[in-house]
Scaffold this motif. Structure first.
Motif, PDB file in Angstrom:
ATOM      1  N   LYS A   1      29.245  40.120  20.199  1.00  0.00           N
ATOM      2  CA  LYS A   1      28.620  38.852  19.842  1.00  0.00           C
ATOM      3  C   LYS A   1      28.056  38.911  18.421  1.00  0.00           C
ATOM      4  O   LYS A   1      28.147  37.932  17.665  1.00  0.00           O
ATOM      5  N   GLY A   2      27.482  40.047  18.032  1.00  0.00           N
ATOM      6  CA  GLY A   2      26.916  40.180  16.692  1.00  0.00           C
ATOM      7  C   GLY A   2      27.971  40.019  15.608  1.00  0.00           C
ATOM      8  O   GLY A   2      27.739  39.352  14.593  1.00  0.00           O
ATOM      9  N   ALA A   3      29.146  40.625  15.813  1.00  0.00           N
ATOM     10  CA  ALA A   3      30.236  40.498  14.842  1.00  0.00           C
ATOM     11  C   ALA A   3      30.722  39.054  14.760  1.00  0.00           C
ATOM     12  O   ALA A   3      31.061  38.550  13.682  1.00  0.00           O
ATOM     13  N   PHE A   4      30.748  38.381  15.919  1.00  0.00           N
ATOM     14  CA  PHE A   4      31.151  36.974  15.949  1.00  0.00           C
ATOM     15  C   PHE A   4      30.162  36.113  15.152  1.00  0.00           C
ATOM     16  O   PHE A   4      30.566  35.244  14.366  1.00  0.00           O
ATOM     17  N   ASN A   5      28.857  36.353  15.358  1.00  0.00           N
ATOM     18  CA  ASN A   5      27.836  35.594  14.630  1.00  0.00           C
ATOM     19  C   ASN A   5      27.951  35.807  13.123  1.00  0.00           C
ATOM     20  O   ASN A   5      27.795  34.859  12.325  1.00  0.00           O
ATOM     21  N   ASP A   6      28.222  37.060  12.726  1.00  0.00           N
ATOM     22  CA  ASP A   6      28.403  37.346  11.304  1.00  0.00           C
ATOM     23  C   ASP A   6      29.614  36.598  10.751  1.00  0.00           C
ATOM     24  O   ASP A   6      29.575  36.055   9.640  1.00  0.00           O
ATOM     25  N   HIS A   7      30.683  36.584  11.528  1.00  0.00           N
ATOM     26  CA  HIS A   7      31.900  35.897  11.088  1.00  0.00           C
ATOM     27  C   HIS A   7      31.659  34.400  10.881  1.00  0.00           C
ATOM     28  O   HIS A   7      32.170  33.803   9.918  1.00  0.00           O
ATOM     29  N   MET A   8      30.905  33.777  11.761  1.00  0.00           N
ATOM     30  CA  MET A   8      30.673  32.335  11.686  1.00  0.00           C
ATOM     31  C   MET A   8      29.967  31.934  10.399  1.00  0.00           C
ATOM     32  O   MET A   8      30.091  30.795   9.933  1.00  0.00           O
ATOM     33  N   LYS A   9      29.250  32.870   9.793  1.00  0.00           N
ATOM     34  CA  LYS A   9      28.578  32.581   8.527  1.00  0.00           C
ATOM     35  C   LYS A   9      29.589  32.289   7.417  1.00  0.00           C
ATOM     36  O   LYS A   9      29.272  31.595   6.447  1.00  0.00           O
ATOM     37  N   ILE A  10      30.798  32.840   7.574  1.00  0.00           N
ATOM     38  CA  ILE A  10      31.832  32.593   6.572  1.00  0.00           C
ATOM     39  C   ILE A  10      32.187  31.109   6.545  1.00  0.00           C
ATOM     40  O   ILE A  10      32.410  30.520   5.486  1.00  0.00           O
ATOM     41  N   HIS A  11      32.213  30.492   7.736  1.00  0.00           N
ATOM     42  CA  HIS A  11      32.550  29.069   7.812  1.00  0.00           C
ATOM     43  C   HIS A  11      31.361  28.176   7.441  1.00  0.00           C
ATOM     44  O   HIS A  11      31.531  27.126   6.829  1.00  0.00           O
TER      45      HIS A  11
ATOM     46  N   ASP B   1      36.357  28.996  16.989  1.00  0.00           N
ATOM     47  CA  ASP B   1      37.122  27.768  17.232  1.00  0.00           C
ATOM     48  C   ASP B   1      37.629  27.129  15.941  1.00  0.00           C
ATOM     49  O   ASP B   1      38.309  26.101  15.983  1.00  0.00           O
ATOM     50  N   GLN B   2      37.303  27.759  14.788  1.00  0.00           N
ATOM     51  CA  GLN B   2      37.750  27.200  13.517  1.00  0.00           C
ATOM     52  C   GLN B   2      38.987  27.909  12.957  1.00  0.00           C
ATOM     53  O   GLN B   2      39.853  27.281  12.365  1.00  0.00           O
ATOM     54  N   CYS B   3      39.052  29.217  13.168  1.00  0.00           N
ATOM     55  CA  CYS B   3      40.203  29.954  12.631  1.00  0.00           C
ATOM     56  C   CYS B   3      40.941  30.761  13.692  1.00  0.00           C
ATOM     57  O   CYS B   3      41.985  31.344  13.410  1.00  0.00           O
ATOM     58  N   GLY B   4      40.387  30.814  14.921  1.00  0.00           N
ATOM     59  CA  GLY B   4      41.063  31.505  16.008  1.00  0.00           C
ATOM     60  C   GLY B   4      40.800  32.989  16.087  1.00  0.00           C
ATOM     61  O   GLY B   4      41.245  33.655  17.027  1.00  0.00           O
ATOM     62  N   LYS B   5      40.072  33.553  15.128  1.00  0.00           N
ATOM     63  CA  LYS B   5      39.797  34.982  15.147  1.00  0.00           C
ATOM     64  C   LYS B   5      38.845  35.308  16.290  1.00  0.00           C
ATOM     65  O   LYS B   5      37.923  34.548  16.580  1.00  0.00           O
ATOM     66  N   SER B   6      39.103  36.438  16.960  1.00  0.00           N
ATOM     67  CA  SER B   6      38.272  36.811  18.107  1.00  0.00           C
ATOM     68  C   SER B   6      37.598  38.152  17.862  1.00  0.00           C
ATOM     69  O   SER B   6      38.078  38.974  17.070  1.00  0.00           O
TER      70      SER B   6
END
Length: 438
Positions: free
Chosen positions: A220-230, A211-216
């Motif tokens: 679920k694991g890849a999403f959780n890893d991505h959220m660490k960037i924010h 919900d911060q950059c729109g990337k999908s």
């Protein structure tokens, strides 16, 4: 459930002293169902029971004759009812049906246990964590978490498990059994759930959106890893260029840019890769039959998602739009590469001279300047090339292929540069003709 126990205790205290002792004993025996207490143990097999009458019934298995035998497998039973219930294993008969969901069972007792799912009755509760269960077997398995009991041990590596099912799943690692196969590529999986996650790659389904950059993301694991960037949580940062990654493995792959090491090299064409996943996909180009054909140009692909991306060439579809300049692209990867030019980030550095590039492909093209290797040999003559693209262009001399054609006059060309020169010449002639007419 707690209300039921409380009601039983209230009834117990409200009874008059004149009640018979056997009624009180029955209540005490009944309460063991809720506490999961099993004080009555069989001295022959060690099995335990909450009530004495259950133990008495069980002991008949050890003491009574077994006059009732199954004519299909030979198993014998002390009671005819046991035999009748057993025979349903062979016949597949399930006469006891749930009137709420339609599920059928071979035995009445199993239906009764199943009904607890619909009624919400959870008779088995552990008093330390207050977790409750509708059936006894899941309760017993849960108890092993608190006791740290792991009775099921792998005889190959020694690893232990609290549940038999977990051991069975673990054994597939040693047997290399992967029963769940993807019908679009060569990958196979131990678990059905892993296959379902993998299929999202082919279908393009990405249900997890940031919900911060729109990337999908598909997983679920890849999403959780991505959220660490924010959030900045547990990021792994490159000491040479400062780029950060959510996973340690991603940082290790990135470090190969600085060291110049591409550990995964194809022994058929010499092409090398930093990531094992990309390398495995590349190997399919040599080994996999190209089953997916484009009905517009005849080009073939070994994966359905590759064909799907290719079709955008014909439909002119460009769904990925740059939010900064409005330029659109057919593929997400092309958009990401483009956005680097806005940010000025060149995170692909040459280990020989330090020159940096936006993409890994541009770096590889540059690195050929520092080497005299020519791994790509023409199959028609002895000429060799540094890059596979150069070899592919050269082989058109032998095959006569002319993929570039002029839409105005229909003339075809071997090289794209020849087509560009031809178009300029056509425009010049049109301009001259218009001038002479005036």
């Amino acid at each position: 459930e707690e209300g039921e126990i409380h009601q039983l205790k209230t009834e117990e205290t409200s009874w008059s002293p004149s009640l018979k002792n056997d009624n009180i004993r029955n209540l005490i025996e009944h309460m063991k169902i809720h506490t999961a207490e099993k004080p009555h143990i069989c001295d022959q097999c060690g099995k335990s029971f909450p009530q004495i009458r259950n133990l008495d019934e069980h002991k008949k298995i050890h003491t009574l004759e077994r006059p009732y035998s199954c004519d299909q497998c030979g198993t014998s039973f002390p009671f005819k009812g046991n035999l009748d219930a057993h025979k349903r294993i062979h016949t597949g008969e399930k006469p006891h049906k749930c009137d709420q969901c339609g599920k059928s069972f071979a035995q009445k007792g199993n239906l009764n246990k199943h009904m607890n799912i619909h009624t919400g009755v959870k008779l088995y509760m552990y008093d330390q964590c207050l977790k409750s269960f509708t059936q006894q077997l899941p309760f017993n398995d849960h108890m092993k978490i608190h006791t740290a009991e792991k009775p099921h041990k792998c005889d190959q590596c020694g690893k232990s498990f609290s549940q038999k099912g977990n051991l069975n799943e673990h054994l597939k690692i040693h047997t290399e059994e992967r029963p769940f196969a993807c019908d679009q590529c060569v990958k196979r999986f131990i678990h059905k759930g892993n296959l379902n996650e993998h299929m999202k790659i082919h279908t393009g389904e990405k249900p997890y959106a940031c919900d911060q950059c729109g990337k999908s993301f598909a997983r679920k694991g890849a999403f959780n890893d991505h959220m660490k960037i924010h959030t900045g949580e547990n990021l792994h940062t490159c000491a040479q260029c400062g780029k950060s990654y959510a996973r340690k493995g991603a940082l290790n792959d990135h470090m190969k840019i600085h060291t110049g090491k591409n550990l995964h090299t194809c022994d058929q064409c010499g092409k090398s890769f930093r990531k094992s996943g990309v390398f495995k996909v590349h190997l399919l180009t040599h080994s996999r039959e190209r089953l997916y054909n484009c009905d517009q140009c005849g080009k073939t692909f070994f994966r359905a998602d590759f064909l799907k991306d290719h079709l955008k060439v014909h439909t002119k579809e460009k769904p990925y739009v740059c939010s900064l300049c409005g330029k659109s692209f057919r593929q997400m990867g092309a958009l990401k590469t483009h956005q680097k030019r806005h940010s000025g980030v060149k995170d692909h550095a040459c280990s020989e001279c330090g020159k940096t590039f936006f993409t890994d492909g541009a770096l590889k093209v540059h690195q050929s300047v520092h080497t005299t290797e020519t791994p790509y040999k023409c199959s028609h003559c002895d000429k060799r090339f540094k890059r596979s693209e150069y070899l592919r262009i050269h082989e058109r001399v032998h095959t006569g292929q002319k993929p570039y054609h002029c839409h105005s006059c229909g003339k075809t060309f071997t090289h794209f540069s020849s087509l560009i020169c031809h178009k300029k010449k056509c425009r010049s002639e049109i301009t001259s003709s218009s001038s002479s007419d005036l």
